[in-house]
Design an enzyme around this catalytic site. Structure first.
Site, PDB file in Angstrom:
ATOM      1  N   GLU A  85       2.276   1.624 -43.568  1.00  0.00           N
ATOM      2  CA  GLU A  85       1.285   2.536 -44.150  1.00  0.00           C
ATOM      3  C   GLU A  85      -0.129   1.964 -44.069  1.00  0.00           C
ATOM      4  O   GLU A  85      -0.819   1.802 -45.073  1.00  0.00           O
ATOM      5  CB  GLU A  85       1.658   2.862 -45.602  1.00  0.00           C
ATOM      6  CG  GLU A  85       2.967   3.619 -45.731  1.00  0.00           C
ATOM      7  CD  GLU A  85       3.314   4.002 -47.150  1.00  0.00           C
ATOM      8  OE1 GLU A  85       3.968   5.039 -47.353  1.00  0.00           O
ATOM      9  OE2 GLU A  85       2.939   3.250 -48.086  1.00  0.00           O
ATOM     10  N   GLU A 106      10.206   6.892 -43.854  1.00  0.00           N
ATOM     11  CA  GLU A 106      10.309   7.044 -45.307  1.00  0.00           C
ATOM     12  C   GLU A 106      10.267   8.520 -45.644  1.00  0.00           C
ATOM     13  O   GLU A 106       9.394   9.246 -45.155  1.00  0.00           O
ATOM     14  CB  GLU A 106       9.171   6.325 -46.058  1.00  0.00           C
ATOM     15  CG  GLU A 106       9.241   4.817 -46.036  1.00  0.00           C
ATOM     16  CD  GLU A 106       8.181   4.172 -46.915  1.00  0.00           C
ATOM     17  OE1 GLU A 106       7.805   4.780 -47.948  1.00  0.00           O
ATOM     18  OE2 GLU A 106       7.709   3.075 -46.566  1.00  0.00           O
TER      19      GLU A 106
END
Length: 491
Positions: A177, A381
């Protein structure tokens, strides 16, 4: 037919991160990471930045769910669920405790040797994140990613991993991320800002400078990996927060475009195309942001483009062109990254933590990303945090099954749209310490771990109803998604 485009090679898997499952934070030579210094405030349900890993606070990541001592059992359970892939991370401080050592910590390397051996035994493909909020605290105290020297420390770490594991690991992700560096929690894990650091240092200039160094480190790592083994595939990983205009007013539509450019697409544009997009240069000029660069940086970015795109996806947001307080709906959207960047969508339901649920947003995201880049995509995710209840050794998490079912349907629709999605790895394989709250009670896993927020319990593992549901999804390659046909514990 809904599932007509799911290939036999599709990577059905699940995900975790070292700092959220391993525990054993100071065993076998492991050093202190930035996450090890973040305590938990259970009264407010949030992470708390403090000045030392040794203050009189509770640090949930220090023990987590003790994967370090249960990994064989946990990987066996993953194999029995049918996982074809396991997206994991390596703890940087297990390999280089301070980040500056000349030689790596052999005990740390041997731990991951054993992980990869277990995964190979069951035919599970590892997808490895190199840096997942795990920078050494020693380096963070010296400026972390705001310091250009961090690039060399990271590359030494990468070289060790690629040399040691290139025969066992094909897929690598350079930073988890990476766009989270632009928000408060992300910059703290990247730079190590703690309770004693003045808030004025935590500004956009600091964030974009740190991000620039991460871009360079990633590009150099890509080039290094391809030189060591041309078959290696290196990807970026973006925290996706697809946005819709709150209304059809032109000001909302244009605000959404700008928000999506700088928060959702900027990092992947640089890492996939190999240069800073024109809209970012305009933004930097308007905001007075001047990034320190060297003449060689342009070539480094150009020569180190990633091979695939990976992302997290939990929810979408709405964007308003009005001042935040004047926006329709008024409520800010909740979430790890998006809080403060968007407002709630009045047409969506939400989880008990206020995260809005939008499976169609996943299909929209996948189409948008693939149209833009034409690269393979992994969803690494996607999941629902909830307070699961263990009753007589069973967990009936039908709410999680419903969430995942909707998102798998959206994924299959995207495949039918022609999007090249090569893997789906929900968050998470097993219960873990939630990133946003620092607690275990916000559970995501297919496997329940008998422990509470304070690290108390038997640590026994129990497959949830969602475990058996996902096993059926994998075994049928997405042909059977009906959750009502399952009884808890049936296979």
């Amino acid at each position: 037919m809904l599932n007509s485009q799911v290939s036999k090679e599709f990577l059905w898997g699940a995900s975790t991160a070292a700092n959220q499952i391993e525990g054993a934070w100071n065993e076998d030579g492991k050093g202190v990471s930035v996450i090890d210094t973040i305590a938990t405030n259970f009264e407010e349900g949030v992470r708390v930045e403090v000045d030392s890993a040794f203050e009189d606070e509770y640090y949930s990541s220090h023990k987590a769910v003790d994967f370090y001592h249960h990994y064989k059992e946990d990987i066996k359970l993953m194999s029995e669920m049918g996982l074809k892939a396991y997206r994991m991370s390596i703890a940087w401080t297990r390999i280089y405790p301070k980040g500056i050592e000349e030689e790596p910590n052999e005990q740390g390397l041997q731990f991951y040797d054993q992980i990869f051996q277990e995964l190979a035994k069951y035919g599970i493909e590892p997808i490895v994140t190199i840096s997942h909020y795990e920078s050494p605290w020693y380096l963070a105290e010296r400026g972390g990613w705001t310091n250009r020297e961090m690039i060399d420390h990271y590359l030494k770490y990468c070289q060790t991993l690629f040399d040691r594991y290139h025969n066992q690991v094909k897929y690598w992700i350079t930073f988890n991320e990476i766009n989270c560096t632009l928000v408060d929690f992300g910059i703290r894990t990247a730079v190590g800002l703690n309770a004693s650091i003045p808030s004025e240092i935590n500004n956009e200039h600091t964030r974009y400078q740190a991000l620039h160094h991460q871009f360079l480190a990633s590009a150099k790592a890509v080039k290094m990996a391809h030189e060591i083994d041309p078959s290696l595939q290196i990807g970026c990983m973006i925290a996706s927060m697809i946005g819709y205009p709150l209304t059809s007013r032109p000001m909302d539509v244009f605000a959404t475009l700008q928000q999506q450019q700088m928060k959702n697409m900027f990092c992947s544009d640089v890492m996939i195309r190999g240069y800073y997009p024109s809209y970012s240069k305009s933004y930097f000029s308007e905001q007075g942001i001047e990034i320190s660069t060297l003449e060689e940086d342009e070539a480094i970015l150009r020569d180190g483009c990633v091979d695939f795109y990976s992302c997290s996806y939990y929810q979408s947001i709405c964007v308003s062109g009005q001042n935040e307080g004047d926006a329709l709906g008024k409520d800010k959207a909740a979430g790890n990254l998006i809080s403060g960047f968007g407002v709630k969508n009045p047409y969506l339901e939400e989880s008990e933590w206020g995260w809005q649920i939008d499976a169609t947003g996943l299909r929209y995201l996948l189409n948008t990303v693939y149209d833009r880049y034409q690269l393979p995509i992994m969803i690494v995710e996607n999941g629902l945090g909830a307070k699961d209840e263990l009753i007589d050794g069973k967990v009936n998490d039908q709410y999680r099954i419903n969430y995942l079912k909707e998102h798998v349907e959206a994924l299959i629709e995207a495949l039918n749209d022609g999007v090249e999605v090569i893997g789906y790895m929900p968050w998470s394989a097993i219960d873990l310490v939630a990133l946003s709250t620092g607690s275990v009670e916000k559970r995501y896993g297919f496997i329940y771990v008998d422990t509470n927020n304070h690290g108390e319990g038997s640590f026994k593992r129990y497959p949830k109803a969602s475990y058996y549901w996902y096993k059926t999804v994998i075994n049928t390659n997405g042909r059977v998604l009906d959750s009502n046909a399952l009884k808890i514990g049936d296979e």
